[in-house]
Write an enzyme that holds these catalytic residues in place. Structure first.
Site, PDB file in Angstrom:
ATOM      1  N   GLY A  45       0.783  -1.230   0.000  1.00 44.30           N
ATOM      2  CA  GLY A  45       0.000   0.000   0.000  1.00 44.30           C
ATOM      3  C   GLY A  45       0.813   1.276   0.000  1.00 44.30           C
ATOM      4  N   ASP A 191      28.818   8.719  -9.126  1.00 48.45           N
ATOM      5  CA  ASP A 191      27.730   7.813  -9.480  1.00 48.45           C
ATOM      6  C   ASP A 191      28.262   6.391  -9.723  1.00 48.45           C
ATOM      7  OD1 ASP A 191      25.447   6.664 -10.566  1.00 48.45           O
ATOM      8  OD2 ASP A 191      25.650   7.649 -12.512  1.00 48.45           O
ATOM      9  N   GLY A 363      21.733   6.169 -19.091  1.00 50.40           N
ATOM     10  CA  GLY A 363      22.193   7.537 -18.836  1.00 50.40           C
ATOM     11  C   GLY A 363      23.351   7.579 -17.853  1.00 50.40           C
ATOM     12  N   HIS A 364      23.865   6.387 -17.489  1.00 51.96           N
ATOM     13  CA  HIS A 364      24.905   6.318 -16.459  1.00 51.96           C
ATOM     14  C   HIS A 364      26.226   5.828 -17.050  1.00 51.96           C
ATOM     15  CE1 HIS A 364      21.994   6.885 -13.147  1.00 51.96           C
ATOM     16  NE2 HIS A 364      21.179   6.218 -13.939  1.00 51.96           N
TER      17      HIS A 364
END
Length: 551
Positions: A45, A191, A363-364
């Site tokens: 939920g 990253d 995109g990395h």
């Protein structure tokens, strides 16, 4: 403590998404990114997961601003919730701010929030910090890295990036990274999402050529689904549609919103007469239509989901439709995407989604691109970010391969303070950090106890036992009545239902014989006796809720 720089990750470590990092020195504090995460399978939920900002709220007077690298949900999605707890100026590039404004408008925070637009090359002063915006490539336009000058040295935070020499908005500014490396970089936070992949990330131009191949051959209706934020991909679709004389209609709320923002800010160049309203497509020949849709991750109620399951008001999938899924499934979404693909095939559509088709590039940065940034910046300390533990450890190993001293590589965790002085950089104490769950309009009201109950209900179901007792002598006036939900179908299990009534009656008789009138004790006796009986006979452990009324 004023002589220490504190780097405090509040998200984005040992997880994908929810990126948020605090930099604090003395009486000044800035925050880089403010993203959300998506719920795990056992978070029944729950809609969204955001970082715990207790530490920010305690230090509100120090906060000088939020600095955002780009406009993806895992970097901006928590802002509407966090800004209600701690208000500070938001600094970002034009497209990123445009997307943030849409979010804040929905939450009624647009007028209360100061937003400042910047461009690559800009330098912003925030207390003792100086933040420089550096252009990088990513799967959304206007992405930047930050070079943050602090009293102990320059900290570079790459944000999400890759190196694309043929990018429409120009290649990542490697020259600037190199100049910073010559000046001296104290710490690099980079990253780690694609660190497991060798080589280089393919260029966006590869996708253009592969989509062109499908457009050229096609004589039927084309439906393209991609990430709404991937401006370059959407531009490719418009350019190819114009080349082959097709009209483009857009469906999906997030796609429509981003199209509006990107067009207003000049990030999309839509050829005249190419964009049409979704209601006009029925009057056009099939070979003259392209539909751009949301739903590449199999989200319930997304446009592609509604098309697949015949719930879309304007679009009905027809045999021969060509559907191009120009995105890869985020880990955890594979089953949802497969369901949609199977349903589309069932309706007679041709679905192109295979990775071998080259309809999507990441995109990395992959390993070789990460090495380039390492080599250019030559950091004294390295802190891998944006990844699960395996990504962080792999990135740490990559840094060691680049010749870094293992003692200068720190694999941190959310809430763990990284204490930085001019001479040392090491892991320190912890601050409050973790996950705040968002369910509908409730923020943080679903905790571990509620989740545990939801999990219990989902796995074993529920039994409600209703009984009316006499207020005079405690005798049973009516009942026990037993209602089950998610346990067994009552009509097919009359014998079990009758046995449960007998066990409950026996528990009530035992309590009366022992002169027990306390309701809590009576309820506990019913739960224990019934629970033991059900586990013995069914090997199930449903939630049992006794309801006692006194008459």
């Amino acid at each position: 403590m004023a002589d220490k720089l504190k780097i405090i990750p509040l998200g984005g470590l040992n997880e994908i998404g929810k990126n948020m990092t605090v930099l604090e020195y003395g009486k000044d504090m800035i925050v880089v990114d403010c993203g959300l995460g998506f719920p795990e399978d056992d978070m029944y939920g729950v809609d969204l997961v955001i970082p715990d900002v207790t530490y920010l709220a305690k230090n509100q007077n120090k906060l000088r601003g939020f600095f955002i690298t780009h406009g993806h949900e895992d970097h901006i999605g928590a802002l509407p919730y966090v800004l209600q707890a701690v208000n500070a100026p938001v600094h970002a590039t034009p497209l990123t701010l445009g997307l943030i404004k849409l979010k804040l408008e929905e939450h009624g925070l647009l007028e209360k929030t100061k937003m400042v637009t910047h461009h690559p090359g800009d330098v912003v002063k925030a207390g003792c910090f100086s933040i420089e915006f550096i252009h990088v490539n990513h799967s959304i336009a206007d992405a930047v890295s930050f070079a943050i000058r602090t009293p102990v040295g320059t900290v570079i935070m790459t944000g999400d990036f890759k190196i694309d020499p043929t990018a429409e908005d120009g290649m990542t500014d490697l020259g600037r990274f190199g100049m910073l490396g010559k000046e001296g970089v104290y710490a690099l936070l980079m990253d780690s999402t694609n660190v497991e992949r060798q080589g280089y990330t393919p260029s966006e131009s590869v996708v253009f050529n592969n989509l062109d191949r499908h457009f050229m051959r096609c004589r039927s209706r084309i439906i393209v689904t991609t990430f709404a934020s991937n401006m370059h991909r959407i531009q490719t679709v418009f350019s190819l549609a114009h080349r082959y004389g097709r009209k483009v209609a857009v469906t999906g709320r997030s796609m429509e919103n981003i199209l509006k923002v990107a067009t207003e800010l000049g990030y999309l160049n839509i050829p005249d007469g190419t964009l049409v309203d979704i209601n006009q497509i029925k009057s056009l020949p099939k070979d003259k239509i392209v539909i751009v849709s949301t739903g590449s991750q199999g989200e319930n109620m997304s446009a592609l989901y509604r098309m697949a399951f015949s719930g879309h008001k304007q679009i009905e999938i027809q045999p021969g439709d060509k559907i191009l899924i120009s995105a890869s499934a985020i880990p955890g979404n594979e089953k949802s995407v497969s369901r949609i693909i199977n349903e589309l095939y069932r309706k007679g559509a041709e679905v192109i989604y295979d990775r071998l088709e080259g309809l999507h590039v990441s995109g990395h940065a992959c390993q070789e691109e990460l090495k380039i940034i390492h080599a250019l910046t030559k950091p004294r300390y390295f802190i891998p970010v944006h990844g699960e533990q395996r990504h962080l450890q792999k990135h740490a190993a990559l840094a060691r391969e680049m010749g870094m001293n293992p003692k200068n590589i720190l694999v941190a965790d959310i809430g763990r303070v990284i204490d930085c002085t001019r001479k040392t950089c090491k892991l320190g104490d912890t601050v409050p950090a973790g996950k705040i769950l968002v369910d509908g309009t409730g923020v943080g009201d679903v905790g571990s106890v509620v989740l545990r109950d939801r999990k219990h209900l989902a796995q074993d179901g529920m039994i409600v036992v209703c009984v009316n007792l006499s207020s005079e002598d405690g005798s049973v006036l009516s009942g026990p009545d037993i209602i089950t939900r998610g346990f067994v179908y009552q009509k097919d299990n009359e014998d079990l239902m009758e046995a449960m009534r007998m066990i409950t009656s026996h528990a009530l008789d035992t309590c009366r014989a022992r002169r027990i009138s306390d309701w809590a004790t009576i309820k506990t006796t019913i739960k224990n006796d019934l629970g033991q009986f059900l586990f013995r006979n069914t090997k199930r452990n449903p939630m049992i809720l006794p309801v006692i009324m006194e008459i």
